[in-house]
Design a protein around this motif. Structure first.
Motif, short mmCIF file in Angstrom:
data_model
loop_
_atom_site.label_atom_id
_atom_site.label_comp_id
_atom_site.label_asym_id
_atom_site.label_seq_id
_atom_site.Cartn_x
_atom_site.Cartn_y
_atom_site.Cartn_z
N LYS A 28 61.67 33.16 24.03
CA LYS A 28 59.77 33.38 23.72
C LYS A 28 59.11 32.29 23.63
O LYS A 28 59.72 31.33 22.56
N PRO A 29 58.68 31.96 24.03
CA PRO A 29 57.46 30.63 23.81
C PRO A 29 56.92 30.70 22.80
O PRO A 29 55.94 32.22 22.49
N CYS A 30 57.08 29.95 21.50
CA CYS A 30 56.95 30.29 20.03
C CYS A 30 55.50 28.65 19.75
O CYS A 30 55.92 28.45 20.00
N ILE A 31 54.91 29.32 18.27
CA ILE A 31 53.59 28.41 18.22
C ILE A 31 54.91 28.05 16.32
O ILE A 31 55.18 29.52 15.79
N VAL A 32 55.22 27.21 16.31
CA VAL A 32 55.40 26.98 14.74
C VAL A 32 54.01 26.17 14.64
O VAL A 32 53.83 25.36 14.71
N TYR A 73 52.88 32.50 21.08
CA TYR A 73 52.58 31.56 21.36
C TYR A 73 51.89 32.41 22.43
O TYR A 73 52.02 32.82 23.31
N ILE A 74 50.66 32.10 22.30
CA ILE A 74 49.65 32.54 23.45
C ILE A 74 48.94 32.14 24.73
O ILE A 74 48.10 30.81 24.40
N GLN A 75 50.16 32.35 25.48
CA GLN A 75 49.68 30.87 26.59
C GLN A 75 48.96 31.53 27.61
O GLN A 75 48.73 32.25 27.80
N ASP A 76 47.35 29.99 27.75
CA ASP A 76 47.51 29.76 28.29
C ASP A 76 45.43 30.65 28.30
O ASP A 76 45.20 30.97 28.75
N SER A 77 45.51 30.56 26.95
CA SER A 77 44.71 31.11 26.34
C SER A 77 43.53 29.83 26.41
O SER A 77 43.60 29.53 26.09
N VAL A 78 42.81 31.07 25.70
CA VAL A 78 41.55 29.76 25.19
C VAL A 78 40.48 30.14 24.56
O VAL A 78 40.85 31.92 24.19
N THR A 79 39.83 29.38 23.41
CA THR A 79 39.23 29.63 22.64
C THR A 79 38.20 30.01 23.19
O THR A 79 37.87 29.78 23.94
#
Ligand SMILES: Nc1ncnc2c1ncn2[C@@H]1O[C@H](COP(=O)(O)OP(=O)(O)OP(=O)(O)O)[C@@H](O)[C@H]1O
Ligand SMILES: [Mg+2]
Length: 226
Positions: free
Chosen positions: A26-30, A86-92
């Motif tokens: 899974k795509p993951c943020i650390v 990881y919320i991919q392709d998200s925008v703030t």
């Protein structure tokens, strides 16, 4: 867990480094909170541990109450690492509002709907007595496609649980200051956010908004004196 020296660095914030890895497919943020050399090492250690703990606790409380935050996959309490979705392709929300404002054909209705969405999400969060502690438009993500207004709150390191109207008012004040200074000429939009907050929060909102007003006045007095 994994060796972060080989991971891709996505962002370096004021507090933390954000890496992207693959976590069991899974795509993951650390999120790694790094050492602040200007602080005493013992104080730094305990503050970092506390922030990591606060972040996890607030995120979990949000998720159990229907407020979207990234799923937590794993926590390393020794190294103060949070592994999360990881919320991919998200925008703030910050970048999204700026993009619409800078576009002559920008959809102002969408901007209004976004403000209402933020207001109602914060109402739910405060109803559950979750104080974010660092509300800014950089700490809100929109899942792709952003027009669907799928709002995700992040960065809860200063978060805590409290039922006081004062703390909720300060939470909104922090956002107001950040919002109006980041996005010029948005007073009316912020007012929409507050209306939506008041509508969804129900009875308790009057007290919170009264506190917000008090904090604003204190802020003004400070500016005049300083
Ligand atoms: N789960 C996530 N999915 C996608 N992007 C993320 C995620 N978490 C963080 N980010 C990105 O990394 C940035 C920094 O993350 P975060 O706000 O948690 O750390 P920070 O150190 O407090 O940063 P800052 O000082 O910039 O606020 C976010 O604004 C966002 O762009
Ligand atoms: Mg942040």
């Amino acid at each position: 867990m994994s060796d972060l020296s080989k991971a891709t660095l996505l962002k370096q914030g004021a507090e933390a480094k954000i890496y992207v890895i693959d976590f069991l497919g899974k795509p993951c943020i650390v999120k790694e909170r790094f050492q602040k050399t200007y602080r005493h090492p013992d104080l730094d250690k305990s503050l970092t541990a506390q922030r990591t703990k606060s972040e996890i606790r607030s995120m979990l409380r949000c998720r159990t109450n229907g407020i979207r935050t990234p799923v937590i996959y794993f926590v390393d309490q020794i190294k103060n690492l949070i592994y999360m979705e990881y919320i991919q392709d998200s925008v703030t929300v910050r970048d999204y509002v700026t993009a619409i404002q800078n576009n002559p054909d920008g959809d102002t209705h969408l901007l209004e709907a976004l403000m209402q969405k933020v207001g109602s999400t914060l109402a739910t969060m405060h109803e559950k007595n979750i104080i974010h502690g660092d509300l800014t438009t950089s700490n809100m993500l929109l899942r792709n496609p952003p027009e669907e207004l799928n709002l995700i709150l992040i960065d809860f390191g200063l978060g805590y649980i409290e039922n006081l109207a004062e703390d909720k008012g300060v939470d909104l004040y922090v956002l107001e200051r950040a919002f109006l200074s980041t996005h010029p000429n948005t007073e009316a939009l912020f007012e929409l956010l507050l209306q939506s907050y008041a509508k969804d929060y129900g009875k308790g909102a009057v007290e919170v908004l009264r506190k917000l007003d008090e904090v604003r006045q204190r802020g003004r007095k400070r500016t005049m004196v300083g």
